[in-house]
Design a protein around this motif. Structure first.
Motif, PDB file in Angstrom:
ATOM      1  N   ARG A 133      10.574  -4.932  -2.955  1.00  0.00           N
ATOM      2  CA  ARG A 133      11.279  -5.388  -1.751  1.00  0.00           C
ATOM      3  C   ARG A 133      12.692  -5.878  -2.074  1.00  0.00           C
ATOM      4  O   ARG A 133      13.587  -5.788  -1.245  1.00  0.00           O
ATOM      5  N   GLN A 134      12.880  -6.400  -3.274  1.00  0.00           N
ATOM      6  CA  GLN A 134      14.204  -6.871  -3.689  1.00  0.00           C
ATOM      7  C   GLN A 134      15.109  -5.718  -4.109  1.00  0.00           C
ATOM      8  O   GLN A 134      16.309  -5.907  -4.292  1.00  0.00           O
ATOM      9  N   GLY A 135      14.525  -4.533  -4.257  1.00  0.00           N
ATOM     10  CA  GLY A 135      15.308  -3.348  -4.560  1.00  0.00           C
ATOM     11  C   GLY A 135      15.756  -3.222  -6.003  1.00  0.00           C
ATOM     12  O   GLY A 135      16.708  -2.503  -6.283  1.00  0.00           O
ATOM     13  N   ASN A 136      15.093  -3.911  -6.893  1.00  0.00           N
ATOM     14  CA  ASN A 136      15.531  -3.843  -8.284  1.00  0.00           C
ATOM     15  C   ASN A 136      14.455  -3.272  -9.210  1.00  0.00           C
ATOM     16  O   ASN A 136      14.072  -3.884 -10.190  1.00  0.00           O
ATOM     17  N   MET A 137      13.980  -2.055  -8.884  1.00  0.00           N
ATOM     18  CA  MET A 137      12.969  -1.405  -9.722  1.00  0.00           C
ATOM     19  C   MET A 137      13.540  -0.100 -10.265  1.00  0.00           C
ATOM     20  O   MET A 137      14.071   0.713  -9.507  1.00  0.00           O
ATOM     21  N   ASP A 138      13.363   0.085 -11.563  1.00  0.00           N
ATOM     22  CA  ASP A 138      13.715   1.387 -12.127  1.00  0.00           C
ATOM     23  C   ASP A 138      12.489   2.298 -12.029  1.00  0.00           C
ATOM     24  O   ASP A 138      11.424   1.892 -11.549  1.00  0.00           O
ATOM     25  N   ILE A 139      12.618   3.515 -12.495  1.00  0.00           N
ATOM     26  CA  ILE A 139      11.553   4.502 -12.364  1.00  0.00           C
ATOM     27  C   ILE A 139      10.279   4.082 -13.104  1.00  0.00           C
ATOM     28  O   ILE A 139       9.163   4.326 -12.638  1.00  0.00           O
ATOM     29  N   VAL A 140      10.420   3.425 -14.235  1.00  0.00           N
ATOM     30  CA  VAL A 140       9.253   2.979 -14.995  1.00  0.00           C
ATOM     31  C   VAL A 140       8.529   1.869 -14.233  1.00  0.00           C
ATOM     32  O   VAL A 140       7.298   1.856 -14.161  1.00  0.00           O
ATOM     33  N   GLN A 141       9.273   0.958 -13.646  1.00  0.00           N
ATOM     34  CA  GLN A 141       8.662  -0.112 -12.862  1.00  0.00           C
ATOM     35  C   GLN A 141       7.990   0.442 -11.610  1.00  0.00           C
ATOM     36  O   GLN A 141       6.929  -0.039 -11.204  1.00  0.00           O
ATOM     37  N   GLN A 142       8.584   1.463 -11.002  1.00  0.00           N
ATOM     38  CA  GLN A 142       7.958   2.094  -9.843  1.00  0.00           C
ATOM     39  C   GLN A 142       6.633   2.734 -10.238  1.00  0.00           C
ATOM     40  O   GLN A 142       5.636   2.599  -9.527  1.00  0.00           O
ATOM     41  N   ALA A 143       6.625   3.418 -11.385  1.00  0.00           N
ATOM     42  CA  ALA A 143       5.378   4.019 -11.875  1.00  0.00           C
ATOM     43  C   ALA A 143       4.344   2.932 -12.161  1.00  0.00           C
ATOM     44  O   ALA A 143       3.150   3.107 -11.883  1.00  0.00           O
ATOM     45  N   GLY A 144       4.810   1.796 -12.684  1.00  0.00           N
ATOM     46  CA  GLY A 144       3.903   0.677 -12.931  1.00  0.00           C
ATOM     47  C   GLY A 144       3.314   0.129 -11.647  1.00  0.00           C
ATOM     48  O   GLY A 144       2.130  -0.216 -11.592  1.00  0.00           O
ATOM     49  N   MET A 145       4.128   0.063 -10.599  1.00  0.00           N
ATOM     50  CA  MET A 145       3.627  -0.420  -9.310  1.00  0.00           C
ATOM     51  C   MET A 145       2.544   0.513  -8.771  1.00  0.00           C
ATOM     52  O   MET A 145       1.533   0.055  -8.233  1.00  0.00           O
ATOM     53  N   ILE A 146       2.751   1.806  -8.949  1.00  0.00           N
ATOM     54  CA  ILE A 146       1.739   2.768  -8.508  1.00  0.00           C
ATOM     55  C   ILE A 146       0.453   2.576  -9.300  1.00  0.00           C
ATOM     56  O   ILE A 146      -0.650   2.588  -8.734  1.00  0.00           O
ATOM     57  N   GLN A 147       0.557   2.356 -10.592  1.00  0.00           N
ATOM     58  CA  GLN A 147      -0.631   2.110 -11.410  1.00  0.00           C
ATOM     59  C   GLN A 147      -1.345   0.834 -10.972  1.00  0.00           C
ATOM     60  O   GLN A 147      -2.573   0.795 -10.906  1.00  0.00           O
ATOM     61  N   LEU A 148      -0.577  -0.199 -10.675  1.00  0.00           N
ATOM     62  CA  LEU A 148      -1.180  -1.455 -10.207  1.00  0.00           C
ATOM     63  C   LEU A 148      -1.903  -1.254  -8.876  1.00  0.00           C
ATOM     64  O   LEU A 148      -2.975  -1.820  -8.644  1.00  0.00           O
ATOM     65  N   PHE A 149      -1.333  -0.441  -8.002  1.00  0.00           N
ATOM     66  CA  PHE A 149      -1.986  -0.093  -6.731  1.00  0.00           C
ATOM     67  C   PHE A 149      -3.305   0.620  -7.002  1.00  0.00           C
ATOM     68  O   PHE A 149      -4.340   0.294  -6.415  1.00  0.00           O
ATOM     69  N   GLU A 150      -3.282   1.603  -7.903  1.00  0.00           N
ATOM     70  CA  GLU A 150      -4.497   2.352  -8.211  1.00  0.00           C
ATOM     71  C   GLU A 150      -5.586   1.433  -8.762  1.00  0.00           C
ATOM     72  O   GLU A 150      -6.759   1.544  -8.383  1.00  0.00           O
ATOM     73  N   ILE A 151      -5.208   0.528  -9.628  1.00  0.00           N
ATOM     74  CA  ILE A 151      -6.168  -0.421 -10.203  1.00  0.00           C
ATOM     75  C   ILE A 151      -6.734  -1.333  -9.120  1.00  0.00           C
ATOM     76  O   ILE A 151      -7.953  -1.539  -9.041  1.00  0.00           O
ATOM     77  N   ALA A 152      -5.861  -1.877  -8.284  1.00  0.00           N
ATOM     78  CA  ALA A 152      -6.314  -2.777  -7.214  1.00  0.00           C
ATOM     79  C   ALA A 152      -7.243  -2.052  -6.250  1.00  0.00           C
ATOM     80  O   ALA A 152      -8.256  -2.608  -5.803  1.00  0.00           O
ATOM     81  N   TRP A 153      -6.928  -0.799  -5.943  1.00  0.00           N
ATOM     82  CA  TRP A 153      -7.780  -0.041  -5.025  1.00  0.00           C
ATOM     83  C   TRP A 153      -9.160   0.195  -5.641  1.00  0.00           C
ATOM     84  O   TRP A 153     -10.183  -0.034  -4.991  1.00  0.00           O
ATOM     85  N   GLU A 154      -9.190   0.628  -6.886  1.00  0.00           N
ATOM     86  CA  GLU A 154     -10.476   0.873  -7.562  1.00  0.00           C
ATOM     87  C   GLU A 154     -11.313  -0.402  -7.635  1.00  0.00           C
ATOM     88  O   GLU A 154     -12.506  -0.388  -7.326  1.00  0.00           O
ATOM     89  N   LEU A 155     -10.689  -1.483  -8.058  1.00  0.00           N
ATOM     90  CA  LEU A 155     -11.427  -2.748  -8.140  1.00  0.00           C
ATOM     91  C   LEU A 155     -11.846  -3.226  -6.759  1.00  0.00           C
ATOM     92  O   LEU A 155     -12.925  -3.813  -6.606  1.00  0.00           O
ATOM     93  N   GLY A 156     -11.028  -2.962  -5.761  1.00  0.00           N
ATOM     94  CA  GLY A 156     -11.350  -3.382  -4.400  1.00  0.00           C
ATOM     95  C   GLY A 156     -12.620  -2.732  -3.874  1.00  0.00           C
ATOM     96  O   GLY A 156     -13.545  -3.410  -3.427  1.00  0.00           O
ATOM     97  N   TRP A 157     -12.685  -1.397  -3.932  1.00  0.00           N
ATOM     98  CA  TRP A 157     -13.870  -0.748  -3.372  1.00  0.00           C
ATOM     99  C   TRP A 157     -15.106  -1.046  -4.214  1.00  0.00           C
ATOM    100  O   TRP A 157     -16.203  -1.214  -3.673  1.00  0.00           O
ATOM    101  N   LYS A 158     -14.938  -1.155  -5.539  1.00  0.00           N
ATOM    102  CA  LYS A 158     -16.091  -1.462  -6.379  1.00  0.00           C
ATOM    103  C   LYS A 158     -16.575  -2.896  -6.174  1.00  0.00           C
ATOM    104  O   LYS A 158     -17.776  -3.166  -6.241  1.00  0.00           O
ATOM    105  N   THR A 159     -15.668  -3.796  -5.875  1.00  0.00           N
ATOM    106  CA  THR A 159     -16.060  -5.168  -5.552  1.00  0.00           C
ATOM    107  C   THR A 159     -16.784  -5.205  -4.214  1.00  0.00           C
ATOM    108  O   THR A 159     -17.763  -5.938  -4.053  1.00  0.00           O
ATOM    109  N   MET A 160     -16.305  -4.407  -3.241  1.00  0.00           N
ATOM    110  CA  MET A 160     -17.030  -4.282  -1.969  1.00  0.00           C
ATOM    111  C   MET A 160     -18.462  -3.839  -2.229  1.00  0.00           C
ATOM    112  O   MET A 160     -19.410  -4.409  -1.689  1.00  0.00           O
ATOM    113  N   ARG A 161     -18.607  -2.791  -3.039  1.00  0.00           N
ATOM    114  CA  ARG A 161     -19.934  -2.261  -3.341  1.00  0.00           C
ATOM    115  C   ARG A 161     -20.808  -3.339  -3.982  1.00  0.00           C
ATOM    116  O   ARG A 161     -21.966  -3.529  -3.583  1.00  0.00           O
ATOM    117  N   ASP A 162     -20.267  -4.052  -4.956  1.00  0.00           N
ATOM    118  CA  ASP A 162     -21.056  -5.095  -5.612  1.00  0.00           C
ATOM    119  C   ASP A 162     -21.465  -6.190  -4.630  1.00  0.00           C
ATOM    120  O   ASP A 162     -22.599  -6.677  -4.669  1.00  0.00           O
TER     121      ASP A 162
END
Length: 129
Positions: A15-44
């Protein structure tokens, strides 16, 4: 959950607009991790509440969680699943750039809401004993 806290930091940077391409890729990875943990936590959580049928897939767990009001917007969770699949299996920089805004505005709140609902359910469960 730590995965949500990490994604919150990444979304703040986005939101602050200060992400390079590596940080953007990291944000996508963090999203993927949060999503996986989210649905698996729902299941548990559903298993602890006696649900067993149809909850071993993300779609089944999300729909069941919605039926018991653990998540308010099942469709948003399913949309997030599609974005996660697309980003992790068909990575294209143009799609990734568009997904960052949606992750920050739409999907981070889903994860935060789930964490809050699980916390509330845990408090209610402790109070009942």
């Amino acid at each position: 959950m730590q995965s949500i806290a990490n994604l919150e930091i990444a979304c703040r940077m986005y939101r602050q607009g200060n992400m390079d391409i590596v940080q953007q890729a990291g944000m996508i990875q963090l999203f993927e991790i949060a999503w996986e943990l989210g649905w698996k936590t729902m299941r548990d959580y559903l298993v602890t509440r006696g649900f067993t049928d149809g909850i071993n897939s993300p779609t089944g767990a999300i729909r069941t969680a919605h039926k018991i009001d653990l998540v308010a917007n099942a469709q948003a969770w399913l949309d997030a699943a599609n974005v996660r699949h697309t980003l992790s299996h068909e990575y294209r920089p143009d799609r990734a750039a568009g997904a960052l805004a949606t992750i920050a505005s739409d999907y981070l709140p889903l994860f935060q809401d789930l964490a809050g609902a699980l916390n509330d359910a845990d408090i209610a469960s402790r109070d009942a004993h």
